[in-house]
Design an enzyme around this catalytic site. Structure first.
Site, PDB file in Angstrom:
ATOM      1  N   PHE A 156       5.244  10.430   2.158  1.00  0.00           N
ATOM      2  CA  PHE A 156       5.514  10.590   0.717  1.00  0.00           C
ATOM      3  C   PHE A 156       6.718   9.740   0.333  1.00  0.00           C
ATOM      4  O   PHE A 156       7.648  10.190  -0.309  1.00  0.00           O
ATOM      5  CB  PHE A 156       5.735  12.080   0.404  1.00  0.00           C
ATOM      6  CG  PHE A 156       5.470  12.442  -1.037  1.00  0.00           C
ATOM      7  CD1 PHE A 156       4.278  12.104  -1.658  1.00  0.00           C
ATOM      8  CD2 PHE A 156       6.420  13.153  -1.764  1.00  0.00           C
ATOM      9  CE1 PHE A 156       4.036  12.446  -2.981  1.00  0.00           C
ATOM     10  CE2 PHE A 156       6.194  13.510  -3.088  1.00  0.00           C
ATOM     11  CZ  PHE A 156       4.996  13.150  -3.696  1.00  0.00           C
ATOM     12  N   GLY A 157       6.644   8.476   0.746  1.00  0.00           N
ATOM     13  CA  GLY A 157       7.682   7.513   0.366  1.00  0.00           C
ATOM     14  C   GLY A 157       7.348   6.873  -0.973  1.00  0.00           C
ATOM     15  O   GLY A 157       6.538   7.390  -1.751  1.00  0.00           O
ATOM     16  N   ARG A 158       7.967   5.711  -1.199  1.00  0.00           N
ATOM     17  CA  ARG A 158       7.816   5.029  -2.493  1.00  0.00           C
ATOM     18  C   ARG A 158       6.354   4.815  -2.907  1.00  0.00           C
ATOM     19  O   ARG A 158       5.966   5.088  -4.038  1.00  0.00           O
ATOM     20  CB  ARG A 158       8.488   3.649  -2.428  1.00  0.00           C
ATOM     21  CG  ARG A 158       9.958   3.645  -2.694  1.00  0.00           C
ATOM     22  CD  ARG A 158      10.474   2.220  -2.619  1.00  0.00           C
ATOM     23  NE  ARG A 158      10.394   1.748  -1.256  1.00  0.00           N
ATOM     24  CZ  ARG A 158      11.454   1.614  -0.451  1.00  0.00           C
ATOM     25  NH1 ARG A 158      12.652   1.863  -0.900  1.00  0.00           N
ATOM     26  NH2 ARG A 158      11.307   1.203   0.779  1.00  0.00           N
ATOM     27  N   ILE A 159       5.535   4.280  -1.966  1.00  0.00           N
ATOM     28  CA  ILE A 159       4.158   3.907  -2.336  1.00  0.00           C
ATOM     29  C   ILE A 159       3.330   5.162  -2.602  1.00  0.00           C
ATOM     30  O   ILE A 159       2.580   5.231  -3.584  1.00  0.00           O
ATOM     31  CB  ILE A 159       3.523   3.015  -1.244  1.00  0.00           C
ATOM     32  CG1 ILE A 159       4.313   1.696  -1.129  1.00  0.00           C
ATOM     33  CG2 ILE A 159       2.054   2.736  -1.552  1.00  0.00           C
ATOM     34  CD1 ILE A 159       3.923   0.808   0.046  1.00  0.00           C
ATOM     35  N   SER A 181      10.199  16.459   5.720  1.00  0.00           N
ATOM     36  CA  SER A 181      11.151  17.245   4.904  1.00  0.00           C
ATOM     37  C   SER A 181      10.674  17.217   3.454  1.00  0.00           C
ATOM     38  O   SER A 181       9.916  16.327   3.073  1.00  0.00           O
ATOM     39  CB  SER A 181      12.538  16.617   4.993  1.00  0.00           C
ATOM     40  OG  SER A 181      12.432  15.265   4.607  1.00  0.00           O
ATOM     41  N   ALA A 241      -2.067   2.037   4.778  1.00  0.00           N
ATOM     42  CA  ALA A 241      -0.815   2.065   5.566  1.00  0.00           C
ATOM     43  C   ALA A 241      -0.919   1.059   6.706  1.00  0.00           C
ATOM     44  O   ALA A 241      -0.605  -0.134   6.516  1.00  0.00           O
ATOM     45  CB  ALA A 241      -0.564   3.482   6.064  1.00  0.00           C
ATOM     46  N   ARG A 242      -1.363   1.506   7.863  1.00  0.00           N
ATOM     47  CA  ARG A 242      -1.600   0.621   8.999  1.00  0.00           C
ATOM     48  C   ARG A 242      -2.871   1.084   9.693  1.00  0.00           C
ATOM     49  O   ARG A 242      -3.158   2.292   9.768  1.00  0.00           O
ATOM     50  CB  ARG A 242      -0.425   0.662   9.978  1.00  0.00           C
ATOM     51  CG  ARG A 242       0.775  -0.169   9.519  1.00  0.00           C
ATOM     52  CD  ARG A 242       0.458  -1.676   9.467  1.00  0.00           C
ATOM     53  NE  ARG A 242       1.560  -2.501   9.004  1.00  0.00           N
ATOM     54  CZ  ARG A 242       1.735  -2.948   7.765  1.00  0.00           C
ATOM     55  NH1 ARG A 242       0.873  -2.605   6.802  1.00  0.00           N
ATOM     56  NH2 ARG A 242       2.743  -3.736   7.467  1.00  0.00           N
ATOM     57  N   GLU A 271      -6.479  -5.686  13.410  1.00  0.00           N
ATOM     58  CA  GLU A 271      -6.684  -6.597  12.286  1.00  0.00           C
ATOM     59  C   GLU A 271      -6.358  -8.048  12.686  1.00  0.00           C
ATOM     60  O   GLU A 271      -5.377  -8.246  13.409  1.00  0.00           O
ATOM     61  CB  GLU A 271      -5.694  -6.110  11.223  1.00  0.00           C
ATOM     62  CG  GLU A 271      -5.886  -6.564   9.853  1.00  0.00           C
ATOM     63  CD  GLU A 271      -4.882  -5.857   8.934  1.00  0.00           C
ATOM     64  OE1 GLU A 271      -4.719  -4.621   9.020  1.00  0.00           O
ATOM     65  OE2 GLU A 271      -4.270  -6.560   8.140  1.00  0.00           O
ATOM     66  N   HIS A 289      -6.866  -6.282   3.537  1.00  0.00           N
ATOM     67  CA  HIS A 289      -5.404  -6.091   3.468  1.00  0.00           C
ATOM     68  C   HIS A 289      -4.829  -6.724   2.188  1.00  0.00           C
ATOM     69  O   HIS A 289      -3.990  -7.626   2.247  1.00  0.00           O
ATOM     70  CB  HIS A 289      -4.713  -6.663   4.719  1.00  0.00           C
ATOM     71  CG  HIS A 289      -3.370  -6.041   4.987  1.00  0.00           C
ATOM     72  ND1 HIS A 289      -2.849  -5.886   6.249  1.00  0.00           N
ATOM     73  CD2 HIS A 289      -2.425  -5.528   4.145  1.00  0.00           C
ATOM     74  CE1 HIS A 289      -1.648  -5.316   6.183  1.00  0.00           C
ATOM     75  NE2 HIS A 289      -1.371  -5.098   4.898  1.00  0.00           N
ATOM     76  N   GLY A 291      -3.197  -4.997  -0.218  1.00  0.00           N
ATOM     77  CA  GLY A 291      -2.184  -4.141  -0.850  1.00  0.00           C
ATOM     78  C   GLY A 291      -1.166  -4.868  -1.719  1.00  0.00           C
ATOM     79  O   GLY A 291      -1.001  -4.558  -2.893  1.00  0.00           O
TER      80      GLY A 291
HETATM   81  C1  DGY Z   1       3.517  -4.860   4.147  1.00  0.00           C
HETATM   82  O1  DGY Z   1       4.358  -5.543   3.550  1.00  0.00           O
HETATM   83  O2  DGY Z   1       3.799  -4.181   5.129  1.00  0.00           O
HETATM   84  C2  DGY Z   1       2.141  -4.849   3.602  1.00  0.00           C
HETATM   85  O3  DGY Z   1       1.245  -4.269   4.486  1.00  0.00           O
HETATM   86  C3  DGY Z   1       1.699  -6.238   3.196  1.00  0.00           C
HETATM   87  O4  DGY Z   1       0.670  -6.081   2.256  1.00  0.00           O
END
Ligand code: DGY
Length: 323
Positions: A156-159, A181, A241-242, A271, A289, A291
């Site tokens: 639950f970070g920024r993204i 937390s 995420a990953r 990947e 990928h 994002g």
């Molecule tokens: C990052 O910056 O970690 C992203 O996966 C790139 O799109």
């Protein structure tokens, strides 16, 4: 004084390459061809700064190359699980990343995948292109509602918070999150978000589950067969995420045997290789990928690396220092 020698492992937005060239002695990867471990070793030996992107692996056996000239890895990306951070630290290398500037574009792609998976967007596009679409009918390609559904965010970070905002304020979704937390009270109130203390508490109650934790050992195969079986059979799993946060083999089983209804993936284990069975499945949406792939975001990421290099070579404090 000689200008610092800087090596870019991949092609960057031209405006950033131009700025870098005006300040440093830069070697570009004009052909944009992925480089080998030996080429990375040689870059570490011959340049003051090496600037990898998120799919360039820098494990210990690359970072430990003898006779290094390199002092800083200016990573083009926020994620740094492709760099062995302990080894970098032991080698006295500074590592920086690009947080903050790709929040909205990555959350947009997570929302895109959520909508595409729910409403079978990619499958519909394939149907139209195939020439097999015979016209509207009441039972064709029925799908899942997004508005008012529940969204569970793992990490639950920024993204994740940006996605929650779009989902809650735009689509009236009910927000659940897992994070070790509790989040800030103001964020919880704004999103009317409910914290789940364990991933296992979140999975069975959400219509959509979106992954936003960092990659690396601690989250490797966090989503495995056991946890996929805890999800609703009507649910969709989204990953921006990953890749290795999900056990791909288990997800393929879950999609084939309909333990869950669909998945939307922007990142993959190993990947850019993709498990071939994903390509055979209609209930998974696959993006390459994307994002952070907007012009504004990629330029802002480049600016971050540039500013980190400028600060480093001027002996100033670094804003985005990982180690
Ligand atoms: C990052 O910056 O970690 C992203 O996966 C790139 O799109």
């Amino acid at each position: 004084m000689n200008r610092p020698k800087v090596f870019l492992t991949r092609k960057w937005p031209t405006s950033i390459e131009t700025k870098l060239i005006s300040l440093f002695d830069v070697t570009l990867n004009e052909q944009d061809i992925p480089l080998s471990a030996d080429e990375f070793r040689s870059a570490l030996q011959n340049y003051d700064a090496v600037c990898p992107s998120v799919c360039d692996a820098f494990p210990a056996d690359v970072l430990n190359v003898p006779d290094k000239r390199c002092k800083i890895l200016g990573n083009f990306g926020v994620g740094f699980n492709h760099i062995d951070i302990d080894a970098a630290q032991q080698q006295g290398l500074v590592v920086t990343n690009t947080p903050g500037v790709l929040t909205q574009s990555t959350a947009d792609i997570a929302m895109t995948l959520l909508l595409m998976s729910a409403r079978r967007g990619a499958e519909g596009d394939r149907l139209v292109r195939s020439g097999q679409w015979s016209g509207w009918c009441p039972t064709q390609m029925m799908s899942s509602d997004v508005t008012g559904a529940s969204l569970g965010l793992i990490g639950f970070g920024r993204i994740a918070q940006a996605m929650a905002r779009k989902a809650h304020h735009g689509f009236g979704m009910n927000i659940y999150y897992f994070k070790p937390s509790a989040a800030d009270q103001a964020v919880i109130e704004e999103l009317n978000a409910t914290r789940c203390e364990r991933v296992e508490d979140l999975l069975p109650i959400c219509d959509f589950v979106s992954l936003h934790c960092p990659g690396g050992e601690s989250t490797h195969h966090l989503i495995n067969e056991t946890r996929l079986k805890m999800m609703k059979s009507t649910a969709h799993l989204i990953n921006t995420a990953r890749g290795d946060v999900i056990d791909s083999q288990a997800l393929i089983k879950a999609l084939k045997d309909h333990w869950i209804t669909g998945a939307g993936l922007d990142v993959y284990e190993g990947e850019p290789k993709i498990h071939p069975e994903f390509l055979q499945l209609d209930n998974v949406t696959l993006l390459p990928h994307l994002g952070s792939a907007t012009i504004v975001t990629r330029t802002a990421m480049g600016e971050k690396v540039l500013n980190n290099l400028i600060a480093f070579f001027n002996g100033q404090p670094l804003l985005d220092r990982v180690v």
